[in-house]
Design a protein around this motif. Structure first.
Motif, PDB file in Angstrom:
ATOM      1  N   ARG A 193      10.164 -39.211-124.386  1.00  0.00           N
ATOM      2  CA  ARG A 193      10.734 -38.977-125.701  1.00  0.00           C
ATOM      3  C   ARG A 193      11.189 -37.145-125.647  1.00  0.00           C
ATOM      4  N   GLY A 194       9.705 -35.963-125.985  1.00  0.00           N
ATOM      5  CA  GLY A 194       9.812 -34.834-125.609  1.00  0.00           C
ATOM      6  C   GLY A 194      10.656 -34.523-124.476  1.00  0.00           C
ATOM      7  N   ILE A 195      10.374 -34.754-123.708  1.00  0.00           N
ATOM      8  CA  ILE A 195      11.567 -34.060-122.373  1.00  0.00           C
ATOM      9  C   ILE A 195      12.309 -34.333-122.597  1.00  0.00           C
ATOM     10  N   VAL A 196      12.835 -35.438-122.912  1.00  0.00           N
ATOM     11  CA  VAL A 196      14.248 -35.628-122.978  1.00  0.00           C
ATOM     12  C   VAL A 196      14.894 -35.072-124.334  1.00  0.00           C
ATOM     13  N   MET A 197      14.030 -34.992-125.678  1.00  0.00           N
ATOM     14  CA  MET A 197      14.986 -34.030-126.241  1.00  0.00           C
ATOM     15  C   MET A 197      14.784 -32.603-125.635  1.00  0.00           C
ATOM     16  N   SER A 198      13.827 -32.048-125.560  1.00  0.00           N
ATOM     17  CA  SER A 198      14.032 -30.596-124.937  1.00  0.00           C
ATOM     18  C   SER A 198      15.443 -30.052-123.463  1.00  0.00           C
TER      19      SER A 198
ATOM     20  N   LEU B   4      17.643 -38.119-116.650  1.00  0.00           N
ATOM     21  CA  LEU B   4      17.082 -38.736-115.709  1.00  0.00           C
ATOM     22  C   LEU B   4      15.697 -38.098-115.031  1.00  0.00           C
ATOM     23  N   PRO B   5      16.275 -37.347-114.239  1.00  0.00           N
ATOM     24  CA  PRO B   5      15.821 -36.526-112.945  1.00  0.00           C
ATOM     25  C   PRO B   5      14.834 -35.518-113.705  1.00  0.00           C
ATOM     26  N   SER B   6      14.889 -35.247-114.927  1.00  0.00           N
ATOM     27  CA  SER B   6      14.413 -35.043-115.242  1.00  0.00           C
ATOM     28  C   SER B   6      12.793 -35.198-116.059  1.00  0.00           C
ATOM     29  N   THR B   7      12.532 -36.610-115.977  1.00  0.00           N
ATOM     30  CA  THR B   7      11.367 -37.105-116.965  1.00  0.00           C
ATOM     31  C   THR B   7      10.508 -37.698-115.463  1.00  0.00           C
ATOM     32  N   LEU B   8      11.367 -37.642-114.235  1.00  0.00           N
ATOM     33  CA  LEU B   8      10.284 -38.506-113.297  1.00  0.00           C
ATOM     34  C   LEU B   8       8.970 -37.628-112.834  1.00  0.00           C
ATOM     35  N   THR B   9       8.964 -36.249-113.061  1.00  0.00           N
ATOM     36  CA  THR B   9       8.271 -35.572-112.138  1.00  0.00           C
ATOM     37  C   THR B   9       6.532 -36.248-112.936  1.00  0.00           C
ATOM     38  N   PRO B  10       7.251 -35.415-114.068  1.00  0.00           N
ATOM     39  CA  PRO B  10       5.798 -35.844-115.469  1.00  0.00           C
ATOM     40  C   PRO B  10       5.580 -37.298-115.245  1.00  0.00           C
ATOM     41  N   LEU B  11       7.034 -38.275-115.277  1.00  0.00           N
ATOM     42  CA  LEU B  11       6.409 -39.301-115.257  1.00  0.00           C
ATOM     43  C   LEU B  11       5.278 -40.157-114.305  1.00  0.00           C
ATOM     44  N   VAL B  12       5.639 -39.671-113.120  1.00  0.00           N
ATOM     45  CA  VAL B  12       5.015 -40.303-111.478  1.00  0.00           C
ATOM     46  C   VAL B  12       3.249 -39.639-111.939  1.00  0.00           C
ATOM     47  N   VAL B  13       3.274 -38.625-112.344  1.00  0.00           N
ATOM     48  CA  VAL B  13       2.150 -37.814-112.239  1.00  0.00           C
ATOM     49  C   VAL B  13       1.012 -38.685-113.672  1.00  0.00           C
ATOM     50  N   GLN B  14       2.248 -39.137-114.699  1.00  0.00           N
ATOM     51  CA  GLN B  14       1.430 -39.942-115.745  1.00  0.00           C
ATOM     52  C   GLN B  14       0.874 -40.946-115.650  1.00  0.00           C
TER      53      GLN B  14
ATOM     54  N   ILE C 119      -7.239 -37.692-108.679  1.00  0.00           N
ATOM     55  CA  ILE C 119      -7.204 -37.039-107.027  1.00  0.00           C
ATOM     56  C   ILE C 119      -5.642 -36.947-106.905  1.00  0.00           C
ATOM     57  N   VAL C 120      -5.667 -38.101-106.574  1.00  0.00           N
ATOM     58  CA  VAL C 120      -3.609 -38.392-106.302  1.00  0.00           C
ATOM     59  C   VAL C 120      -2.983 -37.466-107.232  1.00  0.00           C
ATOM     60  N   GLY C 121      -2.785 -38.645-108.391  1.00  0.00           N
ATOM     61  CA  GLY C 121      -2.060 -37.129-109.494  1.00  0.00           C
ATOM     62  C   GLY C 121      -2.460 -36.203-109.883  1.00  0.00           C
ATOM     63  N   ASP C 122      -3.653 -35.546-109.508  1.00  0.00           N
ATOM     64  CA  ASP C 122      -4.176 -33.982-109.597  1.00  0.00           C
ATOM     65  C   ASP C 122      -3.301 -33.473-108.202  1.00  0.00           C
ATOM     66  N   GLY C 123      -3.497 -33.949-107.259  1.00  0.00           N
ATOM     67  CA  GLY C 123      -2.567 -33.627-106.035  1.00  0.00           C
ATOM     68  C   GLY C 123      -0.485 -33.358-106.080  1.00  0.00           C
ATOM     69  N   LEU C 124      -0.858 -34.854-106.572  1.00  0.00           N
ATOM     70  CA  LEU C 124       0.953 -34.773-107.158  1.00  0.00           C
ATOM     71  C   LEU C 124       1.819 -33.632-108.143  1.00  0.00           C
ATOM     72  N   ARG C 125       0.930 -33.808-109.006  1.00  0.00           N
ATOM     73  CA  ARG C 125       0.793 -32.362-110.766  1.00  0.00           C
ATOM     74  C   ARG C 125       1.002 -31.190-109.648  1.00  0.00           C
ATOM     75  N   ASP C 126       0.323 -30.817-108.253  1.00  0.00           N
ATOM     76  CA  ASP C 126       0.273 -29.703-108.031  1.00  0.00           C
ATOM     77  C   ASP C 126       1.672 -29.894-107.311  1.00  0.00           C
ATOM     78  N   ARG C 127       2.184 -30.736-106.515  1.00  0.00           N
ATOM     79  CA  ARG C 127       2.983 -30.635-105.659  1.00  0.00           C
ATOM     80  C   ARG C 127       4.344 -30.909-106.148  1.00  0.00           C
ATOM     81  N   LEU C 128       4.884 -31.339-107.471  1.00  0.00           N
ATOM     82  CA  LEU C 128       5.808 -31.763-108.083  1.00  0.00           C
ATOM     83  C   LEU C 128       6.141 -30.603-109.082  1.00  0.00           C
ATOM     84  N   ASP C 129       5.199 -29.730-109.796  1.00  0.00           N
ATOM     85  CA  ASP C 129       4.926 -29.070-110.281  1.00  0.00           C
ATOM     86  C   ASP C 129       4.117 -27.823-110.720  1.00  0.00           C
ATOM     87  N   PRO C 130       4.622 -27.144-109.477  1.00  0.00           N
ATOM     88  CA  PRO C 130       3.822 -25.856-108.827  1.00  0.00           C
ATOM     89  C   PRO C 130       3.458 -25.003-110.238  1.00  0.00           C
TER      90      PRO C 130
END
Length: 294
Positions: A172-177, A203-213, A276-287
């Motif tokens: 919701r926060g991402i969509v409102m932004s 939808l594309p704007s939500t996928l990166t943080p959603l995958v990490v979450q 560790i996978v979550g942190d690695g995905l965060r680093d790769r998807l949202d540098p």
């Protein structure tokens, strides 16, 4: 012609393998997490390849036997092979964790997008989400399991319910932004249909943080399943899970500490690998976010 084109086939097959060292060098923590998680998943889902013992077979004449070559973790109070129970127990934890992460992410994504775009949904549904978040997740899960009964399906539902509001609020926060961004306003002014607007821009704007979450939800669900089973409100006693193995072995901890330590180590390693996978995905998807945090 065939002589000129035939050498290209081996190169095309080996090309992805040649890219592996570069990927590992650029994503060291993600690679470590994937390797560790993949190894644990192989041990769990490929348990028959590593042990010939039935995890639920009783043999009272072999109770509390020490480790041997065929039974590296020994046996428990009922004569069951602890190594087999630990390996097969990983199936339950990984299945619950992955299922909860998928279902909670999917439902939270739908609710979050609807709340971010439709005002009455935001007013009504998000208040329900806030109410669910106000209840401690462990109490909500125990209450649900007490009413619905012990089964893997009910465990998934009980753990998913508290996780959906967290995903919904994130989306919701991402969509409102995003909806206030110039490119979205331009798309609306151009008469883009609502469905296309959501699929192409929101939808594309939500996928990166959603995958990490989702990775953190998976780790949390694995822990939740373990303590629910440990408290007797999770998987049925006849189904081997890490929580059940620890709960059954705690009374014999002084006699054989491995009954508690071995499943606990596997549980800790699995949760660590997922994080560790979550942190690695965060680093790769949202540098950019990673640089800001540093």
């Amino acid at each position: 012609m065939s002589d000129q084109t035939s050498p290209a086939a081996p190169r095309s097959v080996l090309a992805p393998l040649r890219a592996v060292p570069a990927f590992v060098a650029e994503n060291i923590w993600l690679s470590i997490g994937i390797f560790l998680l993949g190894g644990l998943a192989l041990l769990s889902f490929g348990a028959p390849l590593f042990t010939a013992f039935d995890p639920v077979a009783l043999n009272v004449t072999q109770r509390l036997k020490p480790a041997t070559e065929g039974q590296p973790f020994g046996t428990d109070l009922m004569g069951r092979d602890v190594f087999a129970r630990v390996l097969y127990g990983g199936r339950i934890s990984l299945t619950v964790g992955l299922t909860v992460a998928f279902v909670a992410s999917l439902v939270g994504l739908i609710v979050g997008i609807a709340a971010g775009l439709i005002r009455w949904v935001d007013v009504v549904v998000m208040r329900v989400m806030d109410g669910l978040m106000a209840i401690p997740s462990v109490l909500l899960a125990i209450a649900f399991m007490a009413l619905a009964g012990s089964s893997i399906r009910n465990i998934v539902i009980a753990i998913t319910i508290p996780e959906v509001p967290r995903v919904a609020r994130l989306v919701r926060g991402i969509v409102m932004s995003v909806r206030e961004q110039p490119f979205v306003e331009a798309a609306v002014a151009a008469g883009t249909p609502d469905k296309a607007l959501v699929l192409r821009h929101i939808l594309p704007s939500t996928l990166t943080p959603l995958v990490v979450q989702a990775t953190y939800i998976c780790a949390s669900a694995i822990i939740s399943e373990a303590y629910l089973s440990f408290l007797g409100a999770g998987t049925p006693p006849e189904i081997p899970s890490w929580g059940n193995v620890v709960a059954e072995g705690r009374s014999m901890f002084l006699v054989n500490p491995g009954l508690v330590l071995y499943p606990s180590l596997f549980l800790a390693a699995t949760v660590l690998a997922v994080n560790i996978v979550g942190d690695g995905l965060r680093d790769r998807l949202d540098p950019q976010m990673t640089k800001a945090l540093r």
